[in-house]
Design an enzyme around this catalytic site. Structure first.
Site, PDB file in Angstrom:
ATOM      1  N   TYR A 116       0.826  -1.213   0.000  1.00 14.39           N
ATOM      2  CA  TYR A 116       0.000   0.000   0.000  1.00 14.39           C
ATOM      3  C   TYR A 116       0.858   1.260   0.000  1.00 14.39           C
ATOM      4  CZ  TYR A 116      -3.979  -2.995   0.800  1.00 14.39           C
ATOM      5  OH  TYR A 116      -4.932  -3.951   0.655  1.00 14.39           O
ATOM      6  N   LYS A 170       3.628 -15.034   5.091  1.00 15.47           N
ATOM      7  CA  LYS A 170       3.887 -15.938   3.964  1.00 15.47           C
ATOM      8  C   LYS A 170       5.397 -16.114   3.872  1.00 15.47           C
ATOM      9  CE  LYS A 170       2.516 -18.236   0.242  1.00 15.47           C
ATOM     10  NZ  LYS A 170       1.638 -19.422   0.264  1.00 15.47           N
ATOM     11  N   ASP A 204      -2.352 -18.725   3.536  1.00 12.35           N
ATOM     12  CA  ASP A 204      -3.315 -19.588   2.842  1.00 12.35           C
ATOM     13  C   ASP A 204      -3.952 -20.577   3.810  1.00 12.35           C
ATOM     14  OD1 ASP A 204      -0.605 -20.130   2.738  1.00 12.35           O
ATOM     15  OD2 ASP A 204      -0.709 -21.447   1.007  1.00 12.35           O
ATOM     16  N   ASP A 214      -5.867  -6.648   5.297  1.00  8.93           N
ATOM     17  CA  ASP A 214      -7.025  -6.101   4.590  1.00  8.93           C
ATOM     18  C   ASP A 214      -7.974  -7.236   4.226  1.00  8.93           C
ATOM     19  OD1 ASP A 214      -8.640  -4.336   3.272  1.00  8.93           O
ATOM     20  OD2 ASP A 214      -7.333  -4.052   1.548  1.00  8.93           O
TER      21      ASP A 214
END
Ligand code: NAD
Length: 336
Positions: free
Chosen positions: A123, A172, A205, A229
């Site tokens: 972002y 991740k 995930d 988000d």
């Protein structure tokens, strides 16, 4: 008397902020609102989506209640929501997802809090086409040690202060070994300072799968900007949708309170928008201002109104939905 900057927003923004102001007034807490436009309404009036006088108002008052603002997709001006978070370094995005009796969901007794890092990574707005033919585009997501430390510290401190039991760090780091890896390393090291809290970590995930199959195993979740988000919307879906999901954006100098949902152009102007998310965000704002009793009264009254199912908008009762202002009046009346 508190002084607060108000941006009603666009789409359903003006309807739901009107409802929130009426509920705040019903608590008896006195607020002097400094009302300003941003986003599309500000472009129409001032040819600038975030005029300087709006920034100065927030600088003065340090507290902002904000309705949702439409962001053009693809082209046009960049998100004013993101710009405000960056301008005031609102590095904490605190999004509770709590189930309410009366709201249809598959999950009961959920009470999750998502802490999303609010200023870094994808972002930051560092993106471009790599060539004039626009054959490829590149986005750079920067994660810093300082940025990771401050959001993780806030999440651990908050969990400890309010008596939460568990903190889950989401990442991740198996693929994004540097950015996500840095965030995870900082989180793991910091967790040793909080032995009273159980800390674990999950790859994003797997986290999504675990959330939709067994969300009750989670308590406080802390993660980087984009995962946060997405996960916070997922969590609001678990508790019945965006209509009940408030959010706070907090920095060292200023704080902004808003609904998690957007401007919902599909239902704007129809008096059917659920005002609860921004009303619950207003309760978070009052708590931030030291008005704990008023915050609790609003939260209890929202829970009562939703449980009764009589005066709720149609997203909560498709057979007997009432208008936004009628629901707001019921919430005010239920405060006693
Ligand atoms: P949205 O959250 O506006 O709407 C998603 C769906 O949820 C729609 O079907 C809408 O009708 C419904 N919905 C949302 N709020 C509701 C409410 N209070 N009561 C009943 N139903 C409600 O998401 P979107 O359509 O993807 O985004 C619309 C615009 O809002 C976009 O321009 C987006 O950039 C912007 N946006 C702003 C913010 C913000 O201001 N913080 C956040 C998200 C999206």
């Amino acid at each position: 008397m508190h002084k607060v900057t108000l941006i009603p927003g666009d789409g359903i923004g003006p309807e739901i902020t009107k409802a929130a102001l009426a509920v705040i007034e019903a608590t008896g807490v006195k607020i002097d609102w400094e009302r300003h436009e941003a986003g599309i309404p500000a472009i129409e009036k001032f040819k600038d989506p975030l005029p300087q006088h709006v920034i100065e108002s927030i600088q003065r008052n340090k507290i902002l209640l904000k309705g949702p603002l439409t962001t053009p997709i693809g082209s046009g001006f960049r998100s004013i929501n993101v710009a405000l978070r960056k301008e005031f370094d609102l590095y904490v995005n605190l999004r509770p997802a709590k189930s309410y009796e009366g709201v249809v969901t598959n999950w009961r007794d959920l009470d999750l809090i998502v802490f999303r890092e609010n200023t870094e990574e994808f972002y930051a707005g560092i993106e471009h086409y790599i060539d004039p033919a626009k054959s490829a585009a590149e986005t750079i997501g920067i994660v810093t040690r300082t940025g990771s430390e401050r959001i993780l510290r806030y999440a651990f401190q908050y969990a400890k202060k309010v008596g939460r039991k568990k903190v889950t760090i989401v990442h991740k780091a198996n693929i994004l070994k540097y950015t996500s890896g840095l965030f995870l390393d900082v989180g793991k090291a910091m967790s040793k300072e909080y032995p009273e809290l159980e800390t674990n970590d999950k790859i994003i995930d797997n986290m999504c799968m675990q959330l939709v199959t067994n969300p009750n195993q989670f308590d406080v979740i802390v993660t980087t900007n984009m995962f946060g988000d997405i996960l916070s919307d997922l969590c609001s879906g678990l508790v019945g949708g965006l209509g009940m999901a408030p959010g706070a954006n907090i920095g060292a100098e200023a704080a902004m309170f808003e609904a998690v949902h957007g401007s919902a152009p599909d239902i704007a102007g129809k008096n059917i928008a659920n005002p609860c998310a921004i009303i619950l965000a207003s309760a978070m704002m009052l708590r931030h201002l030291g008005e704990e009793a008023a915050a609790v009264r609003i939260e209890k009254s929202v829970a009562k109104t939703v449980k009764e199912k009589e005066h709720v908008t149609r997203d909560l009762n498709p057979l007997k939905g009432v208008g936004t202002m009628e629901m707001c009046q019921a919430i005010s009346a239920n405060m006693g």
